[in-house]
Design a protein around this motif. Sequence first.
Motif, PDB file in Angstrom:
ATOM      1  N   VAL A 130      39.425  48.630  28.036  1.00  0.00           N
ATOM      2  CA  VAL A 130      40.034  47.372  27.607  1.00  0.00           C
ATOM      3  C   VAL A 130      39.841  46.312  28.693  1.00  0.00           C
ATOM      4  O   VAL A 130      40.119  46.557  29.867  1.00  0.00           O
ATOM      5  CB  VAL A 130      41.534  47.559  27.329  1.00  0.00           C
ATOM      6  N   LEU A 131      39.345  45.138  28.297  1.00  0.00           N
ATOM      7  CA  LEU A 131      39.193  44.028  29.232  1.00  0.00           C
ATOM      8  C   LEU A 131      40.558  43.387  29.470  1.00  0.00           C
ATOM      9  O   LEU A 131      41.230  42.968  28.523  1.00  0.00           O
ATOM     10  CB  LEU A 131      38.228  42.980  28.665  1.00  0.00           C
ATOM     11  N   ARG A 132      40.955  43.305  30.717  1.00  0.00           N
ATOM     12  CA  ARG A 132      42.249  42.721  31.055  1.00  0.00           C
ATOM     13  C   ARG A 132      42.096  41.726  32.200  1.00  0.00           C
ATOM     14  O   ARG A 132      41.187  41.818  33.009  1.00  0.00           O
ATOM     15  CB  ARG A 132      43.247  43.807  31.480  1.00  0.00           C
ATOM     16  N   GLY A 133      43.019  40.783  32.247  1.00  0.00           N
ATOM     17  CA  GLY A 133      43.173  39.938  33.418  1.00  0.00           C
ATOM     18  C   GLY A 133      44.396  40.418  34.188  1.00  0.00           C
ATOM     19  O   GLY A 133      45.286  41.077  33.622  1.00  0.00           O
ATOM     20  N   HIS A 134      44.460  40.069  35.461  1.00  0.00           N
ATOM     21  CA  HIS A 134      45.584  40.484  36.294  1.00  0.00           C
ATOM     22  C   HIS A 134      46.917  40.084  35.651  1.00  0.00           C
ATOM     23  O   HIS A 134      47.905  40.816  35.696  1.00  0.00           O
ATOM     24  CB  HIS A 134      45.445  39.846  37.680  1.00  0.00           C
ATOM     25  N   ARG A 135      46.951  38.921  34.985  1.00  0.00           N
ATOM     26  CA  ARG A 135      48.191  38.429  34.385  1.00  0.00           C
ATOM     27  C   ARG A 135      48.688  39.328  33.237  1.00  0.00           C
ATOM     28  O   ARG A 135      49.852  39.254  32.862  1.00  0.00           O
ATOM     29  CB  ARG A 135      48.010  36.998  33.866  1.00  0.00           C
ATOM     30  N   ASP A 136      47.803  40.155  32.689  1.00  0.00           N
ATOM     31  CA  ASP A 136      48.226  41.064  31.627  1.00  0.00           C
ATOM     32  C   ASP A 136      49.135  42.176  32.138  1.00  0.00           C
ATOM     33  O   ASP A 136      49.822  42.835  31.350  1.00  0.00           O
ATOM     34  CB  ASP A 136      47.008  41.703  30.948  1.00  0.00           C
ATOM     35  N   ARG A 137      49.105  42.401  33.435  1.00  0.00           N
ATOM     36  CA  ARG A 137      49.901  43.500  33.990  1.00  0.00           C
ATOM     37  C   ARG A 137      50.751  43.042  35.182  1.00  0.00           C
ATOM     38  O   ARG A 137      51.253  43.867  35.935  1.00  0.00           O
ATOM     39  CB  ARG A 137      48.977  44.639  34.450  1.00  0.00           C
ATOM     40  N   GLY A 138      50.938  41.730  35.344  1.00  0.00           N
ATOM     41  CA  GLY A 138      51.744  41.254  36.457  1.00  0.00           C
ATOM     42  C   GLY A 138      52.146  39.808  36.264  1.00  0.00           C
ATOM     43  O   GLY A 138      51.562  39.078  35.461  1.00  0.00           O
ATOM     44  N   SER A 139      53.153  39.371  37.011  1.00  0.00           N
ATOM     45  CA  SER A 139      53.638  37.989  36.941  1.00  0.00           C
ATOM     46  C   SER A 139      52.787  37.121  37.848  1.00  0.00           C
ATOM     47  O   SER A 139      53.097  36.906  39.028  1.00  0.00           O
ATOM     48  CB  SER A 139      55.112  37.939  37.355  1.00  0.00           C
ATOM     49  N   THR A 140      51.668  36.623  37.313  1.00  0.00           N
ATOM     50  CA  THR A 140      50.697  35.875  38.102  1.00  0.00           C
ATOM     51  C   THR A 140      49.842  35.025  37.174  1.00  0.00           C
ATOM     52  O   THR A 140      49.768  35.304  35.971  1.00  0.00           O
ATOM     53  CB  THR A 140      49.785  36.848  38.892  1.00  0.00           C
ATOM     54  N   THR A 141      49.216  33.993  37.708  1.00  0.00           N
ATOM     55  CA  THR A 141      48.259  33.196  36.932  1.00  0.00           C
ATOM     56  C   THR A 141      46.839  33.734  37.053  1.00  0.00           C
ATOM     57  O   THR A 141      45.931  33.257  36.384  1.00  0.00           O
ATOM     58  CB  THR A 141      48.261  31.730  37.392  1.00  0.00           C
ATOM     59  N   CYS A 142      46.652  34.710  37.916  1.00  0.00           N
ATOM     60  CA  CYS A 142      45.336  35.316  38.124  1.00  0.00           C
ATOM     61  C   CYS A 142      44.834  35.950  36.819  1.00  0.00           C
ATOM     62  O   CYS A 142      45.623  36.586  36.111  1.00  0.00           O
ATOM     63  CB  CYS A 142      45.452  36.363  39.223  1.00  0.00           C
ATOM     64  N   PRO A 143      43.588  35.796  36.432  1.00  0.00           N
ATOM     65  CA  PRO A 143      42.464  35.229  37.174  1.00  0.00           C
ATOM     66  C   PRO A 143      42.157  33.762  36.857  1.00  0.00           C
ATOM     67  O   PRO A 143      41.005  33.356  36.915  1.00  0.00           O
ATOM     68  CB  PRO A 143      41.304  36.113  36.710  1.00  0.00           C
ATOM     69  N   GLY A 144      43.148  32.959  36.492  1.00  0.00           N
ATOM     70  CA  GLY A 144      42.907  31.571  36.117  1.00  0.00           C
ATOM     71  C   GLY A 144      42.632  31.447  34.631  1.00  0.00           C
ATOM     72  O   GLY A 144      42.186  32.393  33.975  1.00  0.00           O
ATOM     73  N   ASP A 145      42.940  30.272  34.083  1.00  0.00           N
ATOM     74  CA  ASP A 145      42.840  30.101  32.631  1.00  0.00           C
ATOM     75  C   ASP A 145      41.418  30.237  32.110  1.00  0.00           C
ATOM     76  O   ASP A 145      41.191  30.826  31.047  1.00  0.00           O
ATOM     77  CB  ASP A 145      43.391  28.735  32.224  1.00  0.00           C
ATOM     78  N   GLU A 146      40.439  29.671  32.826  1.00  0.00           N
ATOM     79  CA  GLU A 146      39.066  29.689  32.328  1.00  0.00           C
ATOM     80  C   GLU A 146      38.502  31.106  32.301  1.00  0.00           C
ATOM     81  O   GLU A 146      37.912  31.539  31.304  1.00  0.00           O
ATOM     82  CB  GLU A 146      38.167  28.779  33.185  1.00  0.00           C
ATOM     83  N   ILE A 147      38.678  31.829  33.405  1.00  0.00           N
ATOM     84  CA  ILE A 147      38.163  33.198  33.453  1.00  0.00           C
ATOM     85  C   ILE A 147      38.946  34.096  32.498  1.00  0.00           C
ATOM     86  O   ILE A 147      38.373  34.951  31.812  1.00  0.00           O
ATOM     87  CB  ILE A 147      38.211  33.753  34.891  1.00  0.00           C
ATOM     88  N   TYR A 148      40.246  33.881  32.383  1.00  0.00           N
ATOM     89  CA  TYR A 148      41.043  34.705  31.468  1.00  0.00           C
ATOM     90  C   TYR A 148      40.586  34.497  30.020  1.00  0.00           C
ATOM     91  O   TYR A 148      40.419  35.453  29.266  1.00  0.00           O
ATOM     92  CB  TYR A 148      42.518  34.361  31.616  1.00  0.00           C
ATOM     93  N   SER A 149      40.352  33.235  29.639  1.00  0.00           N
ATOM     94  CA  SER A 149      39.870  32.955  28.279  1.00  0.00           C
ATOM     95  C   SER A 149      38.514  33.589  28.051  1.00  0.00           C
ATOM     96  O   SER A 149      38.215  34.095  26.962  1.00  0.00           O
ATOM     97  CB  SER A 149      39.785  31.441  28.053  1.00  0.00           C
ATOM     98  N   TRP A 150      37.668  33.566  29.095  1.00  0.00           N
ATOM     99  CA  TRP A 150      36.342  34.179  28.992  1.00  0.00           C
ATOM    100  C   TRP A 150      36.464  35.684  28.784  1.00  0.00           C
ATOM    101  O   TRP A 150      35.752  36.270  27.951  1.00  0.00           O
ATOM    102  CB  TRP A 150      35.554  33.859  30.256  1.00  0.00           C
ATOM    103  N   LEU A 151      37.380  36.325  29.498  1.00  0.00           N
ATOM    104  CA  LEU A 151      37.604  37.758  29.303  1.00  0.00           C
ATOM    105  C   LEU A 151      38.036  38.038  27.872  1.00  0.00           C
ATOM    106  O   LEU A 151      37.524  38.947  27.204  1.00  0.00           O
ATOM    107  CB  LEU A 151      38.681  38.270  30.260  1.00  0.00           C
TER     108      LEU A 151
END
Length: 282
Positions: A130-151
Motif C-alpha cells: 500500500v502506498l502511504r504518506g507519513h501523514r497516514d500514520r502520524g500527526s504530520t504534514t509530511c510528505p507535503g501536499d503535492e507529493i502526498y497527492s502524487w502518491l
Amino acid sequence: MDIISRAEWGARAPRGRDTVSWSQRTGFMGHYSAASASQSVREIQNFHMDTRGWSDIGYNFLINSITGKVYEGRGWTTVGAHCAGYNTENIGVCIIGKDKAGVQDVSDAARRNFKLLYEEAERRKGGNLVLRGHRDRGSTTCPGDEIYSWLKAGLPIVGGTPTPPKPAPGKPAPGPAVAFPLPDGYYFGPASGGDRSVSGQHQRRFVGKTDRQWLQEFGRQLTRRGWSIGKGHTYLAGAGNDGIYGSEYTALIRAFQKDQSLGVDGRLGKKTWDAAYRNPVG
C-alpha cells in the motif's frame, strides 16, 4: 536505476540493526526531509544518530529531489526509524528536499526512481504494498501536499507512462450535459497562472455561478461517474470538494484526463469538462 551504496556515500557503521521479513511488509511510505536538496545523506545520518539518538539513518532509502539519485539507507531488510509504531510494516523512502506548498518541485527523475523503488519492493514482496504518506500514520504534514497527492494518484510520471486506450463505449454519461462555463481560452487552474487560469480563490462569477461552485460541480459530476471523491476518499481526500484549485484537484484532473486519453496537464479546460459530461462511462 542505480542505488548508491552505504560505502559509496560514506555511511557510519550502525549501532545495531533489526531485520524484518517480507511477510511483515504491507506498505511503502513516502517522506521528505526538513532541509534542502543540498543536504548530504551523511549529514542526515549524523543528525539521526547524534541528535535523535537512533542506531542509524532512519530511512530505508533516500532520493535527491533534484538529481533523482537514490541512496541506500537501512536497505530492504532492516527495520527503519521513519514512523514510530509502523516501521516494521512499512519501507520508508525519503525525498531529500522539502516539498514546498503549491509547487511541483520534485523532478521527474526523482519521481521515476521513487516509482522504480516501489515496483522493486513489490517484486521482492511478491505482492502488493500500500502506498502511504507519513501523514497516514502520524500527526504530520509530511510528505507535503503535492507529493502526498502524487502518491494517492498512483505515482503518475509526466511523459513516462503510456496513455491508456480509450474505454470501449459503455453507459451514457450520467445527468444532462452542462456547457463549459468559462470563456474561450480560460481553464480551471492555479491562482498563479494569470487571468485565464481560474482557481476559485477569488470567487469570480461565470454564467451565474462562482468559479468555486463550477469546480465543485465538476467534482460532483465525476462522483456521478463512479469516481471516489471527497474527504477520506481516493481523490480530494484532504480538503474535500471545496472548489478551490490546488494539488488535490490537480491530481484528480490529471487522473481523469489519463483515464479519458486526453492531454494530461492537470488543467480543467473545455475538452476535459466536456468529457466528464458527454463521454460514456466504461
